[in-house]
Design a protein around this motif. Structure first.
Motif, PDB file in Angstrom:
ATOM      1  N   GLU A 156      40.635  46.932 -17.102  1.00 23.85           N
ATOM      2  CA  GLU A 156      40.878  45.508 -17.289  1.00 23.85           C
ATOM      3  C   GLU A 156      42.364  45.226 -17.149  1.00 23.85           C
ATOM      4  N   THR A 157      42.666  44.115 -16.534  1.00 19.43           N
ATOM      5  CA  THR A 157      44.068  43.725 -16.453  1.00 19.43           C
ATOM      6  C   THR A 157      44.405  42.867 -17.660  1.00 19.43           C
ATOM      7  N   GLU A 158      45.665  42.764 -17.955  1.00 21.39           N
ATOM      8  CA  GLU A 158      46.070  41.970 -19.100  1.00 21.39           C
ATOM      9  C   GLU A 158      45.829  40.486 -18.874  1.00 21.39           C
ATOM     10  N   GLU A 159      45.627  40.097 -17.606  1.00 24.48           N
ATOM     11  CA  GLU A 159      45.364  38.689 -17.314  1.00 24.48           C
ATOM     12  C   GLU A 159      43.916  38.315 -17.603  1.00 24.48           C
ATOM     13  N   ASP A 160      43.006  39.314 -17.712  1.00 28.51           N
ATOM     14  CA  ASP A 160      41.606  39.017 -18.001  1.00 28.51           C
ATOM     15  C   ASP A 160      41.478  38.432 -19.400  1.00 28.51           C
ATOM     16  N   PRO A 183      33.505  31.575 -23.248  1.00 26.40           N
ATOM     17  CA  PRO A 183      33.427  32.572 -22.177  1.00 26.40           C
ATOM     18  C   PRO A 183      34.792  33.077 -21.711  1.00 26.40           C
ATOM     19  N   GLY A 184      34.802  34.291 -21.193  1.00 27.79           N
ATOM     20  CA  GLY A 184      36.007  34.897 -20.642  1.00 27.79           C
ATOM     21  C   GLY A 184      35.646  35.821 -19.493  1.00 27.79           C
ATOM     22  N   GLU A 185      36.658  36.418 -18.864  1.00 31.83           N
ATOM     23  CA  GLU A 185      36.422  37.273 -17.693  1.00 31.83           C
ATOM     24  C   GLU A 185      36.388  38.760 -18.024  1.00 31.83           C
ATOM     25  N   ALA A 186      36.979  39.173 -19.138  1.00 33.51           N
ATOM     26  CA  ALA A 186      37.065  40.601 -19.464  1.00 33.51           C
ATOM     27  C   ALA A 186      35.665  41.188 -19.603  1.00 33.51           C
TER      28      ALA A 186
END
Length: 196
Positions: A8-12, A132-135
């Motif tokens: 995971e990127t920190e932007e997720d 909701p989120g992307e991670a």
């Protein structure tokens, strides 16, 4: 794939469960002393999130002897049709009653958790709202205490029924013109009175 592509990127932005609690005697007791109120905590998506009295067996505890040692679990999951992280709720209490939006869950029963759910156990009301989120590998939880019961604010304890005004327009057109002058009539009474 390289390791950097799968991490995971920190932007997720992670999915967040906003958990808002209410108990009628929350001002007199330290019921929420074991919870990180107002702070977001990160959790691995492959581990169930457990709530109960036993802080050894549960992710978070409620300092209340009336609460089951293990009360409930939230399990994160995904479907091939949606990128969103979704959750099921499971009743872990053998004796305690648990309801989700008026649907009772027995011991070890589980159901999909709606995006906004009113969960009741004992004298507690817990409103859970999923943001909701992307991670993909983790989610966050944020606890808050409400000053009024969420059921009063959301009216989620009542079945939602929309009143429908019966104008009788479709039924009235089948009657003779002199009967239509009386306005809307109850269809059952009208059919019984004028059927002979």
């Amino acid at each position: 794939m390289s390791v950097s592509q799968t991490m995971e990127t920190e932007e997720d932005l992670p999915t967040c469960l906003h958990i808002k609690l209410y108990h009628p005697q929350q001002n007199r007791k330290g019921l929420y002393s074991l919870l990180p109120l107002g702070n977001r905590s990160k959790h691995s998506a492959d581990d169930p999130f457990r709530l109960g009295r036993d802080t050894q067996a549960c992710t978070f505890g409620l300092a209340d002897i009336k609460v089951s040692r293990k009360l409930l679990a939230l399990h994160a999951y995904r479907t091939p049709q949606s990128p969103d992280m979704l959750f099921t709720i499971q009743n872990l209490s053998q004796r305690g009653r648990l309801s989700v939006n008026s649907s009772a869950l027995g011991y070890l029963e589980r159901m999909d958790l709606p995006d906004k759910a009113l969960i009741r156990f004992g004298e507690y009301e817990m409103l859970v709202i999923r943001e909701p989120g992307e991670a993909k590998g983790s989610f966050e939880v944020e606890f808050e205490v409400l000053s009024v019961p969420p059921s009063r604010e959301t009216c989620m304890w009542l079945p939602i029924k929309t009143p429908v005004m019966d104008t009788g327009s479709s039924v009235m057109s089948t009657f003779q013109p002199e009967l239509r002058a009386y306005g809307p009539l109850e269809t059952d009474e009208t059919l019984m009175c004028h059927s002979g």
